[in-house]
Every structure is written in structure tokens, then in C-alpha cells.
Scaffold this motif. Sequence first.
Motif, PDB file in Angstrom:
ATOM      1  N   VAL A  28      36.310  50.003  42.870  1.00  0.00           N
ATOM      2  CA  VAL A  28      35.883  47.853  42.418  1.00  0.00           C
ATOM      3  C   VAL A  28      34.093  47.905  41.741  1.00  0.00           C
ATOM      4  O   VAL A  28      33.639  47.949  40.785  1.00  0.00           O
ATOM      5  N   ASN A  31      32.819  49.937  38.970  1.00  0.00           N
ATOM      6  CA  ASN A  31      33.639  49.059  37.438  1.00  0.00           C
ATOM      7  C   ASN A  31      32.608  47.137  36.905  1.00  0.00           C
ATOM      8  O   ASN A  31      32.435  46.646  36.054  1.00  0.00           O
ATOM      9  N   THR A  88      40.907  40.278  43.268  1.00  0.00           N
ATOM     10  CA  THR A  88      40.412  41.683  43.023  1.00  0.00           C
ATOM     11  C   THR A  88      41.232  42.021  41.771  1.00  0.00           C
ATOM     12  O   THR A  88      40.927  43.089  40.877  1.00  0.00           O
ATOM     13  N   MET A  92      39.683  42.885  37.616  1.00  0.00           N
ATOM     14  CA  MET A  92      39.821  44.085  37.552  1.00  0.00           C
ATOM     15  C   MET A  92      40.635  44.921  36.049  1.00  0.00           C
ATOM     16  O   MET A  92      40.045  44.784  34.973  1.00  0.00           O
ATOM     17  N   ALA A  95      38.261  42.495  33.418  1.00  0.00           N
ATOM     18  CA  ALA A  95      37.664  43.556  32.787  1.00  0.00           C
ATOM     19  C   ALA A  95      38.304  44.198  32.433  1.00  0.00           C
ATOM     20  O   ALA A  95      37.322  44.940  31.039  1.00  0.00           O
ATOM     21  N   ALA A  96      39.628  44.602  32.276  1.00  0.00           N
ATOM     22  CA  ALA A  96      39.796  46.081  31.467  1.00  0.00           C
ATOM     23  C   ALA A  96      40.026  45.031  29.364  1.00  0.00           C
ATOM     24  O   ALA A  96      40.205  45.778  29.206  1.00  0.00           O
ATOM     25  N   GLY A 121      35.430  38.699  34.993  1.00  0.00           N
ATOM     26  CA  GLY A 121      35.766  40.050  35.629  1.00  0.00           C
ATOM     27  C   GLY A 121      35.169  40.387  36.575  1.00  0.00           C
ATOM     28  O   GLY A 121      35.099  40.520  37.801  1.00  0.00           O
ATOM     29  N   MET A 122      34.143  41.104  35.811  1.00  0.00           N
ATOM     30  CA  MET A 122      32.106  41.557  36.203  1.00  0.00           C
ATOM     31  C   MET A 122      32.252  40.649  37.557  1.00  0.00           C
ATOM     32  O   MET A 122      31.823  41.115  38.542  1.00  0.00           O
ATOM     33  N   GLY A 125      34.095  40.224  40.008  1.00  0.00           N
ATOM     34  CA  GLY A 125      34.365  41.515  41.492  1.00  0.00           C
ATOM     35  C   GLY A 125      32.771  41.845  41.985  1.00  0.00           C
ATOM     36  O   GLY A 125      32.830  42.191  43.415  1.00  0.00           O
ATOM     37  N   ALA A 183      38.584  49.770  35.322  1.00  0.00           N
ATOM     38  CA  ALA A 183      38.828  48.923  35.337  1.00  0.00           C
ATOM     39  C   ALA A 183      41.054  48.626  36.333  1.00  0.00           C
ATOM     40  O   ALA A 183      40.901  48.662  36.884  1.00  0.00           O
ATOM     41  N   ALA A 186      41.776  50.944  39.188  1.00  0.00           N
ATOM     42  CA  ALA A 186      40.909  50.095  39.925  1.00  0.00           C
ATOM     43  C   ALA A 186      42.154  49.013  40.456  1.00  0.00           C
ATOM     44  O   ALA A 186      41.404  48.540  41.799  1.00  0.00           O
ATOM     45  N   VAL A 187      42.886  48.645  40.011  1.00  0.00           N
ATOM     46  CA  VAL A 187      43.616  48.086  40.110  1.00  0.00           C
ATOM     47  C   VAL A 187      44.428  48.622  41.131  1.00  0.00           C
ATOM     48  O   VAL A 187      45.204  47.958  42.066  1.00  0.00           O
TER      49      VAL A 187
END
Length: 404
Positions: A28, A31, A88, A92, A95-96, A121-122, A125, A183, A186-187
Motif C-alpha cells: 500500500v 502506491n 484498503t 487500491m 488507484a489502479a 484511491g491514494m 490509502g 496497485a 497491493a489488493v
Amino acid sequence: MSPRPARPDRDRGALAFPLLALVGVVLVSLNLRTAVTSISPLLGEIDAEIGLGATGMGLLGMVPTAMFALWGVLTPVLLRRAGLETVTVGAMVAAAGGQVVRALADDPWAMGVGSLVALAGMGIGNVVAPPLVKKYFPRHVSAVSTLYITGLQVGTVVPALLAVPVADAAGWRMSIGWWAALALVAVVPWAIEIARHGSPVVGGPAAGAGTRIRPWRSPVGLALALFFGTNSLCTYAFFTWMPAVAESIGMSRAEGGIALAVFSAIGLIAALVVPWIAGRVDDPYVVVVVSVACYLAGFAGLLWAPGAAPWIWIVLVGVGPSTFPLCLTLINLRTRTAAGSAALSGFSQGVGYTVASLGPIVFGALFSRVGLGAGLAFLLGVLAVMTVVSRVACRPRMLEDTLR
């Protein structure tokens, strides 16, 4: 505050698989800035193809702090309705998805929408990372904070370094879009955690909190929010204007770019050292004192002896933002629960990034219209406020114990 109810099954899982959570936290953190620094070196090339224009490029530059501030405020609301791990995963995925939309954009509007989604998303995060550390590593906050803050710094520097080489090899769309894969990776650990144990709502009964935590009703919460804001204002002012400042004291354009890289890279050292210090002393105010002293020495050199040792002044100014990892670490060191950490993280970052957005604007206006001395005088005033409010934030008191 009532103690957290026992969850034997969850506690055994958290202890049996600490590596999964650790990997998840680090992923996380990597990203949290990729959508910001991967695009900056390529704005000219992107503008030439899809026609951003000066206004569009300026707006893209303002979006990060605006979205970080907005989602600093909104994320605690999400956490009261969904679990920490679920939020969370959503962060991510956003973000992706946003970075993919940007990579496929054929006009400024699509680029803008993609940026808003990715940075939302960020921004989420940013807020969930500290409570993840608090929840899964309550006895190792400083050590894991070091890893997470270092990951954040690596995720800031590396995309900027790779942006142009990847664009030269595969085009700007690949250069800004391939970070979506990181990203999505990170999921995975948090999806596994949800599948194994679910995702209790932060602040609900499963999290051990019976009432909503309002950080603005605590002197600790208010002080840390202002500490975060004043620190970030100075940092973002230099992130934006360091090349121009370097040129104003006689350095070349190329050296101005290097000066920004040096300023940014020092943050990696601070990320390794400052959380370690904060975790080993009751009152880490010494970090603030050293940081402010370095800022003052750097400012003095830039103003009164710019040609004597310019790189020393740049390095000294680069040490100044060492208070940033301190702010992030204090979010967990000054709270007792994951719910408290989540509330304080959202409030301090919401206020902090709102204040930070003023830095590039005010400093830039003073610097370009009056001179470097005027811009630095403004930052001196900000540092004076930071010196006062950080004294309150650094004292060994807990948010939950000081709520009014």
C-alpha cells in the motif's frame, strides 16, 4: 474507553500470519504517490498529444493535495461503514483504475477524471495506512512505520526516475499506466485477509470502540493536524519551487533538477531514522528542533551566502521535512486503538493537506513577485507556528485520554 473485546480466532490469525499484513502495508505504501510523480516529467509530451494546455497542466498539479485533503476528511466516514481492510482494497482498486483511465485518455477531460479517481484511491490509502499498522502491529509501531514511510518515499522517487526512460522505450501511456499493476498487487494480501477473517468496521463493536472519536475535540488532535499542515506546507512549497530557487541563486537548470532530486532523496534517510527515534523516546520534540534548525541554516545560506556552498544549503533545507515521518509516526504513538488512529489519521491529513495546498501558491507568488527573501520570510512564519504546535503534539499524551 472500554477495552477491545477478545477475538481469539482473529488474534491467532494475526499472530500466525504477520508477514501477510506486513507485505500488505508495504505494498500500500508503495502506491501512495505513483500517480503524482510518474506524470510530472511527462506533462509536456502528454500536452503535445492530447492538448492539456497551461490551465490543464496547472490543474493536474493542484489535484493531488486537493484530493488528499478531501479524502482525509471523507475516509473516516467510509471506515464507519466498511471495514479497514475493505476500504484498503477499494482504495487500491481506485488507484489502479484511475491510472488505467489516464493511460487510455484521448482528451483532457478523461485525463482529469482518471487523475481524480487515482488520487482519490491514494488519498484514502494515506489515511488507512497508519491504522493498518496500529491494528496489526500494535507492539511494533515504530519498526513497521519505518518500513511503511520508507515505502512511501520509494514510491515517490522511483516513478519520477523511471518516467522518461519507460516513455522513451514504450510511450508515455505505458509509462503512467503500468503502475496500475502495482496497485492491483497491493489488493491481494488484503483480499486474502478479508476472505480469512472478514473486515470489521473501524469504530464499531468489533473494533472495540463504542463511540465516534472526534479528534478536533482533543488538544492532541488539533496540535497534530496543525503540525501536519505546517510541515506539509513548507515541504510542498519546495517540491514545487526548488528548481526555480536553485536557479535564482546562480545554479543551472540541470542543477535545479538535481537539487529537487536531492531534496526528495533526503526524505528516504529521514524515513529510516525518524520513526526509530520517535519510538525510543517519550517526547520526540528533538526531531522538530533539529529540523527547524536545518531549515533556518539553509534559509540563511540561500539568502546571504548563495554562492559559497549552494549544495550545503540545499541539503540543509532537505533535512527540514524530517518532521513528515514524525507526523505519520505520531498518529499511532498518540492513539490507543485502531479506531483512534483512523480518526486522527483522517483529521490530521485532511487539515494538513488543505493547509499544504497554500504553500506552492503563496510562496510562489512572493518569490516570483517580490523575491526569494519574501518567500522565505513567509515560510519562517509557518515554521514558527509549527515549532509551537509540535510541542503539544510531541508530548506523551493519548488522543483518547484528552477528548473533551
